[in-house]
Design a protein around this motif. Structure first.
Motif, PDB file in Angstrom:
ATOM      1  N   LEU A   1     -10.656  51.443  -5.478  1.00  0.00           N
ATOM      2  CA  LEU A   1     -11.862  49.627  -4.848  1.00  0.00           C
ATOM      3  C   LEU A   1     -12.760  50.366  -5.576  1.00  0.00           C
ATOM      4  CD1 LEU A   1     -11.013  49.179  -1.190  1.00  0.00           C
ATOM      5  CD2 LEU A   1     -10.537  47.700  -3.413  1.00  0.00           C
ATOM      6  N   GLY A   2     -13.878  51.251  -5.513  1.00  0.00           N
ATOM      7  CA  GLY A   2     -15.262  51.713  -6.229  1.00  0.00           C
ATOM      8  C   GLY A   2     -14.877  51.425  -7.961  1.00  0.00           C
ATOM      9  N   ILE A   3     -13.823  51.882  -8.361  1.00  0.00           N
ATOM     10  CA  ILE A   3     -13.508  52.000  -9.725  1.00  0.00           C
ATOM     11  C   ILE A   3     -13.483  49.636 -10.570  1.00  0.00           C
ATOM     12  CG2 ILE A   3     -12.285  51.782 -11.874  1.00  0.00           C
ATOM     13  CD1 ILE A   3     -11.542  54.988 -10.880  1.00  0.00           C
ATOM     14  N   GLY A   4     -12.810  49.517  -9.307  1.00  0.00           N
ATOM     15  CA  GLY A   4     -12.638  48.286  -9.233  1.00  0.00           C
ATOM     16  C   GLY A   4     -14.238  47.322  -9.565  1.00  0.00           C
ATOM     17  N   LEU A   5     -15.212  47.999  -8.656  1.00  0.00           N
ATOM     18  CA  LEU A   5     -16.692  46.998  -8.430  1.00  0.00           C
ATOM     19  C   LEU A   5     -17.465  47.388 -10.020  1.00  0.00           C
ATOM     20  CD1 LEU A   5     -17.398  48.097  -4.954  1.00  0.00           C
ATOM     21  CD2 LEU A   5     -16.864  45.806  -5.665  1.00  0.00           C
ATOM     22  N   ILE A   6     -16.746  48.915 -10.208  1.00  0.00           N
ATOM     23  CA  ILE A   6     -17.843  49.119 -11.527  1.00  0.00           C
ATOM     24  C   ILE A   6     -17.093  48.938 -12.904  1.00  0.00           C
ATOM     25  CG2 ILE A   6     -18.129  50.794 -13.549  1.00  0.00           C
ATOM     26  CD1 ILE A   6     -17.802  52.914 -11.029  1.00  0.00           C
ATOM     27  N   VAL A   7     -16.264  48.342 -12.910  1.00  0.00           N
ATOM     28  CA  VAL A   7     -15.431  47.301 -13.604  1.00  0.00           C
ATOM     29  C   VAL A   7     -16.639  45.724 -13.521  1.00  0.00           C
ATOM     30  CG1 VAL A   7     -13.793  46.312 -15.041  1.00  0.00           C
ATOM     31  CG2 VAL A   7     -13.539  48.522 -14.595  1.00  0.00           C
ATOM     32  N   ALA A   8     -16.356  45.304 -12.468  1.00  0.00           N
ATOM     33  CA  ALA A   8     -16.852  43.776 -12.068  1.00  0.00           C
ATOM     34  C   ALA A   8     -18.183  43.934 -12.752  1.00  0.00           C
ATOM     35  CB  ALA A   8     -16.633  43.425 -10.578  1.00  0.00           C
ATOM     36  N   GLY A   9     -19.428  44.996 -12.020  1.00  0.00           N
ATOM     37  CA  GLY A   9     -20.209  44.967 -13.019  1.00  0.00           C
ATOM     38  C   GLY A   9     -20.440  45.436 -14.032  1.00  0.00           C
ATOM     39  N   VAL A  10     -19.693  45.572 -14.652  1.00  0.00           N
ATOM     40  CA  VAL A  10     -19.820  45.980 -16.246  1.00  0.00           C
ATOM     41  C   VAL A  10     -19.536  44.429 -16.996  1.00  0.00           C
ATOM     42  CG1 VAL A  10     -19.069  46.432 -18.170  1.00  0.00           C
ATOM     43  CG2 VAL A  10     -19.188  48.416 -16.736  1.00  0.00           C
ATOM     44  N   ILE A  11     -18.469  43.440 -15.853  1.00  0.00           N
ATOM     45  CA  ILE A  11     -18.625  42.421 -16.905  1.00  0.00           C
ATOM     46  C   ILE A  11     -19.792  41.485 -16.232  1.00  0.00           C
ATOM     47  CG2 ILE A  11     -16.654  39.933 -16.177  1.00  0.00           C
ATOM     48  CD1 ILE A  11     -14.679  42.425 -15.817  1.00  0.00           C
ATOM     49  N   VAL A  12     -19.856  41.671 -15.431  1.00  0.00           N
ATOM     50  CA  VAL A  12     -20.854  40.523 -14.819  1.00  0.00           C
ATOM     51  C   VAL A  12     -21.980  40.727 -15.853  1.00  0.00           C
ATOM     52  CG1 VAL A  12     -22.608  40.262 -12.870  1.00  0.00           C
ATOM     53  CG2 VAL A  12     -20.383  40.411 -12.194  1.00  0.00           C
ATOM     54  N   LEU A  13     -22.698  41.908 -16.205  1.00  0.00           N
ATOM     55  CA  LEU A  13     -23.535  42.337 -17.366  1.00  0.00           C
ATOM     56  C   LEU A  13     -23.570  41.935 -18.650  1.00  0.00           C
ATOM     57  CD1 LEU A  13     -24.420  46.140 -16.596  1.00  0.00           C
ATOM     58  CD2 LEU A  13     -26.219  44.043 -16.886  1.00  0.00           C
ATOM     59  N   ASN A  14     -22.165  41.518 -19.126  1.00  0.00           N
ATOM     60  CA  ASN A  14     -22.097  41.151 -20.177  1.00  0.00           C
ATOM     61  C   ASN A  14     -21.564  39.683 -20.820  1.00  0.00           C
ATOM     62  OD1 ASN A  14     -21.593  43.250 -22.042  1.00  0.00           O
ATOM     63  ND2 ASN A  14     -20.496  44.106 -20.286  1.00  0.00           N
ATOM     64  N   VAL A  15     -21.117  39.301 -19.150  1.00  0.00           N
ATOM     65  CA  VAL A  15     -20.960  37.618 -19.167  1.00  0.00           C
ATOM     66  C   VAL A  15     -21.912  36.750 -18.604  1.00  0.00           C
ATOM     67  CG1 VAL A  15     -18.825  36.078 -18.385  1.00  0.00           C
ATOM     68  CG2 VAL A  15     -18.479  38.427 -19.273  1.00  0.00           C
ATOM     69  N   PHE A  16     -22.842  37.095 -17.652  1.00  0.00           N
ATOM     70  CA  PHE A  16     -23.996  36.403 -16.801  1.00  0.00           C
ATOM     71  C   PHE A  16     -25.070  36.594 -17.528  1.00  0.00           C
ATOM     72  CE2 PHE A  16     -19.911  36.046 -14.129  1.00  0.00           C
ATOM     73  CZ  PHE A  16     -19.700  34.573 -14.510  1.00  0.00           C
ATOM     74  N   SER A  17     -25.268  37.995 -18.049  1.00  0.00           N
ATOM     75  CA  SER A  17     -26.831  38.592 -17.993  1.00  0.00           C
ATOM     76  C   SER A  17     -27.406  38.542 -19.759  1.00  0.00           C
ATOM     77  CB  SER A  17     -26.839  40.086 -18.020  1.00  0.00           C
ATOM     78  OG  SER A  17     -28.100  40.718 -18.250  1.00  0.00           O
ATOM     79  N   LYS A  18     -28.838  37.825 -19.250  1.00  0.00           N
ATOM     80  CA  LYS A  18     -29.316  37.122 -20.615  1.00  0.00           C
ATOM     81  C   LYS A  18     -30.222  38.616 -21.315  1.00  0.00           C
ATOM     82  CE  LYS A  18     -30.192  32.435 -19.505  1.00  0.00           C
ATOM     83  NZ  LYS A  18     -30.487  31.894 -18.164  1.00  0.00           N
ATOM     84  N   THR A  19     -29.904  39.670 -20.491  1.00  0.00           N
ATOM     85  CA  THR A  19     -29.992  40.377 -21.274  1.00  0.00           C
ATOM     86  C   THR A  19     -29.455  41.380 -22.366  1.00  0.00           C
ATOM     87  OG1 THR A  19     -31.291  41.562 -18.817  1.00  0.00           O
ATOM     88  CG2 THR A  19     -31.342  43.461 -20.575  1.00  0.00           C
TER      89      THR A  19
END
Length: 110
Positions: free
Chosen positions: A89-107
């Motif tokens: 589950l923790g690794i899944g959250l890390i993956v979700a965080g990387v996806i959020v950064l790449n898909v939704f972040s304007k940074t």
């Protein structure tokens, strides 16, 4: 696009080096020790190329997130290390965080 290729190469080199770190048995085995030194050197070289165009926080988040997933897979395959449900589950959250950064972040520069 090359910046993401460099980041991918940095991640692969880091995973190879970390796998060799376990195999080096505390730097007592020469071949794995050489592999880890070259691997970490290459990883930081490619990461430095990545940082020319990707912000350091984003690059490091992707590098560490993807690296955690890959090294967990390598440890499972090579060393028989298993992950319990909270670890997965923790690794899944890390993956979700990387996806959020790449898909939704304007940074992130694409």
């Amino acid at each position: 696009m090359m910046n993401w290729l460099y980041l991918g190469l940095a991640i692969i080199c880091e995973v190879i080096a970390t796998s060799a770190l376990k195999a080096s048995a505390g730097f007592t085995r020469p071949l794995p020790t050489v592999i880890l030194a070259v691997g970490y050197g290459a990883a930081f070289y490619f990461l430095s190329l990545t940082l020319r165009s990707i912000p350091v926080g984003i690059a490091y988040a992707v590098w560490s997130g993807v690296g955690v997933v890959l090294i967990s897979l390598v440890a499972w395959i090579l060393y028989g290390q298993e992950l319990d449900l909270p670890a997965m589950l923790g690794i899944g959250l890390i993956v979700a965080g990387v996806i959020v950064l790449n898909v939704f972040s304007k940074t992130v520069s694409h």
